[in-house]
Enzyme design. Structure first.
Site, mmCIF file in Angstrom:
data_model
loop_
_atom_site.group_PDB
_atom_site.id
_atom_site.type_symbol
_atom_site.label_atom_id
_atom_site.label_comp_id
_atom_site.label_asym_id
_atom_site.label_seq_id
_atom_site.Cartn_x
_atom_site.Cartn_y
_atom_site.Cartn_z
ATOM 1 N N ARG A 168 36.232 110.074 -1.722
ATOM 2 C CA ARG A 168 36.060 111.810 -2.099
ATOM 3 C C ARG A 168 36.303 112.425 -0.868
ATOM 4 O O ARG A 168 36.129 113.847 -0.731
ATOM 5 C CB ARG A 168 34.855 111.765 -2.909
ATOM 6 C CG ARG A 168 34.276 113.549 -3.518
ATOM 7 C CD ARG A 168 33.743 113.990 -4.387
ATOM 8 N NE ARG A 168 32.723 113.019 -4.130
ATOM 9 C CZ ARG A 168 31.171 113.261 -4.283
ATOM 10 N NH1 ARG A 168 31.214 114.375 -3.575
ATOM 11 N NH2 ARG A 168 29.961 112.188 -4.082
ATOM 12 N N TYR B 242 49.238 135.327 -10.717
ATOM 13 C CA TYR B 242 49.430 133.924 -12.084
ATOM 14 C C TYR B 242 47.783 134.319 -13.070
ATOM 15 O O TYR B 242 46.969 134.511 -12.387
ATOM 16 C CB TYR B 242 49.117 132.715 -10.777
ATOM 17 C CG TYR B 242 48.878 131.789 -11.867
ATOM 18 C CD1 TYR B 242 49.861 131.216 -13.581
ATOM 19 C CD2 TYR B 242 47.727 130.923 -11.777
ATOM 20 C CE1 TYR B 242 49.525 129.746 -13.921
ATOM 21 C CE2 TYR B 242 46.835 130.110 -12.415
ATOM 22 C CZ TYR B 242 47.966 129.345 -13.570
ATOM 23 O OH TYR B 242 48.171 128.311 -14.318
ATOM 24 N N ASP C 233 48.612 133.630 -1.872
ATOM 25 C CA ASP C 233 49.051 132.318 -2.923
ATOM 26 C C ASP C 233 50.672 132.563 -1.994
ATOM 27 O O ASP C 233 50.899 133.186 -3.036
ATOM 28 C CB ASP C 233 48.715 132.716 -3.729
ATOM 29 C CG ASP C 233 49.457 131.766 -5.167
ATOM 30 O OD1 ASP C 233 50.306 130.632 -4.548
ATOM 31 O OD2 ASP C 233 48.748 131.610 -6.293
ATOM 32 N N LYS D 158 54.241 122.987 -7.141
ATOM 33 C CA LYS D 158 55.836 123.806 -7.601
ATOM 34 C C LYS D 158 57.023 123.055 -6.803
ATOM 35 O O LYS D 158 56.850 121.880 -6.924
ATOM 36 C CB LYS D 158 55.355 124.816 -7.816
ATOM 37 C CG LYS D 158 54.043 125.643 -8.636
ATOM 38 C CD LYS D 158 53.960 125.215 -10.100
ATOM 39 C CE LYS D 158 53.654 126.259 -11.156
ATOM 40 N NZ LYS D 158 52.731 125.566 -11.999
HETATM 41 C C1 LIG Z 1 51.203 132.181 -7.940
HETATM 42 C C2 LIG Z 1 50.505 130.350 -8.931
HETATM 43 N N1 LIG Z 1 49.634 129.901 -8.396
HETATM 44 C C3 LIG Z 1 48.699 129.212 -8.669
HETATM 45 C C4 LIG Z 1 49.115 128.711 -10.050
HETATM 46 C C5 LIG Z 1 47.714 126.777 -10.344
HETATM 47 O O1 LIG Z 1 48.241 125.852 -9.826
HETATM 48 P P1 LIG Z 1 47.795 124.987 -10.897
HETATM 49 O O2 LIG Z 1 49.042 124.439 -12.029
HETATM 50 O O3 LIG Z 1 48.879 124.317 -9.683
HETATM 51 O O4 LIG Z 1 46.249 124.875 -11.312
HETATM 52 C C6 LIG Z 1 50.091 128.888 -10.020
HETATM 53 C C7 LIG Z 1 50.886 127.833 -11.715
HETATM 54 O O5 LIG Z 1 51.344 127.917 -12.721
HETATM 55 C C8 LIG Z 1 51.049 129.105 -9.759
HETATM 56 O O6 LIG Z 1 52.226 129.924 -10.671
#
Ligand SMILES: Cc1ncc(COP(=O)(O)O)c(C=O)c1O
Length: 369
Positions: free
Chosen positions: A45, A96, A167, A192
């Site tokens: 971990r 998101y 982000d 993604k």
């Molecule tokens: C801009 C953005 N940030 C964070 C996330 C969250 O990521 P995860 O689905 O890998 O937990 C997403 C998921 O669609 C996203 O589009």
């Protein structure tokens, strides 16, 4: 690795074992929960050499030390978990839906105070900064593609003594590198573009601040939101072609945005690469591209948009983004999606297929509206 390499080369060369006679080109998938005593890791971990290879590669692209997590949301949660109770976070009111929901619940439970702002309105963000501990920026935003003025906002936040986290999932380091603009943290949903094949869930945090790195590393150890070694290996395999995939998807997206904007069945196209888009000039001023996600509203409402999404034969009607295959969905089908997102908005993650095949599919799908 030569540190003058550019992103296309970094994606291919970084995170590989040091060369040796008959040594492997690729990292091993280290399937171990424990290690012999005496080393720096000790337990599965706390560290894993397959994660580390991926971390080196993402870190080289973003320009910071990196930690990978079991998901993008796990990475985001690790950042917020560092904030003392009662801290003020300034964040976008649109982004998101998972991040938005988490921020609202942390705010409503009294864990932190969130000042929700429109990140495209620079004056509003600046006004919210005094007293802020963390400015959380997602740019471009999901799903409305609003662009925050990162150079101005990051500099202003630092002057106010606030930390800044970005982000960078939609833009990717090929388009903008927030750490080089002074941000403390860059976060990715590795699920993604970086991994790029819609076959795994993972997140990452990158930073240049050693003390912050060690706090985030401790948070990962204790919250336990670690990546699986196989997923890390797969993500690194995907990352090798990330610049190729992204450039193709991005040029497809610009072309589709232009064609959609001229289509009579479309009410509005949201894509910062369009000259007519409200975010265009700002995006052009500091971004090296506009990404490969676009959104649009069809004439009518949710039913018309649902019919369009259901009618596609090439584009998959599914959530998520950043894979080689094009995906679309009506965002408001999710109850968690913000009410400020129009009911008929379809988010299209443009993939690497042939542009004419994509356009034919969009045209025939729009006939079902
Ligand atoms: C801009 C953005 N940030 C964070 C996330 C969250 O990521 P995860 O689905 O890998 O937990 C997403 C998921 O669609 C996203 O589009």
């Amino acid at each position: 690795m030569d540190d003058t390499y550019r992103a296309e080369t970094i994606a291919i060369t970084s995170g590989r074992p040091a060369p040796s006679a008959d040594g492997a080109l690729n990292p091993v998938i280290s399937l171990n929960s424990t290690f012999h005593v005496g080393g720096p890791v000790g337990y599965g971990r706390y560290g894993n050499e397959t994660w580390e290879a991926l971390e080196v590669a993402i870190g080289s692209l973003e320009g910071g030390k990196t930690l990978v997590f079991s998901s993008g949301m796990a990475a985001i949660s690790a950042v917020f978990s560092l904030l003392p109770v009662g801290s003020v976070v300034t964040a976008s009111h649109e982004g998101y839906s998972g991040t938005m929901t988490l921020l609202k619940s942390l705010n409503d439970s009294g864990r932190i105070e969130v000042r929700f702002v429109d990140v495209a309105k620079t004056e509003d963000v600046l006004a919210a900064l005094p007293g802020t501990s963390l400015l959380w920026l997602e740019s471009p935003t999901n799903p409305c593609l609003h662009v925050a003025d990162l150079p101005i906002l990051i500099a202003a936040a630092k002057q106010c003594g606030s930390g800044v986290a970005v982000d960078n999932t939609f833009a990717t380091p090929l388009v903008q590198k927030p750490l080089s603009l002074g941000a403390d943290i860059v976060m990715h949903s590795v699920s993604k573009y970086l991994a790029g094949h819609s076959d795994l869930i993972m997140g990452s945090i990158s930073t240049n601040d050693e003390a912050l790195f060690s706090r985030i590393s401790d948070a990962r150890k204790l919250n336990g939101a670690i990546a699986g070694p196989f997923e890390a290996w797969l993500a690194l395999r995907g990352l090798r072609t990330f610049p190729l995939r992204f450039e193709r998807a991005q040029s497809n997206a610009l072309e589709l945005a232009k064609r959609l904007a001229a289509h009579q069945g479309i009410a509005q196209v949201y894509y910062p690469g369009l000259e007519s888009d409200a975010n265009h000039l700002r995006a052009k001023s500091f971004m090296k591209g506009f990404g490969a996600v676009l959104s649009f509203t069809v004439l009518g409402g949710s039913h018309e948009a649902d019919r369009v999404c259901a009618a596609s034969k090439l584009i998959t009607n599914a959530t998520s983004l950043g894979g080689v295959e094009s995906l679309w969905e009506r965002r408001r089908r999710w109850t968690l999606e913000s009410a400020s997102v129009p009911e008929s908005l379809i988010r299209l993650s443009v993939g690497c297929e042939n542009i004419e095949d994509l356009w034919s599919d969009i045209q025939q799908s729009l006939q079902h509206a």
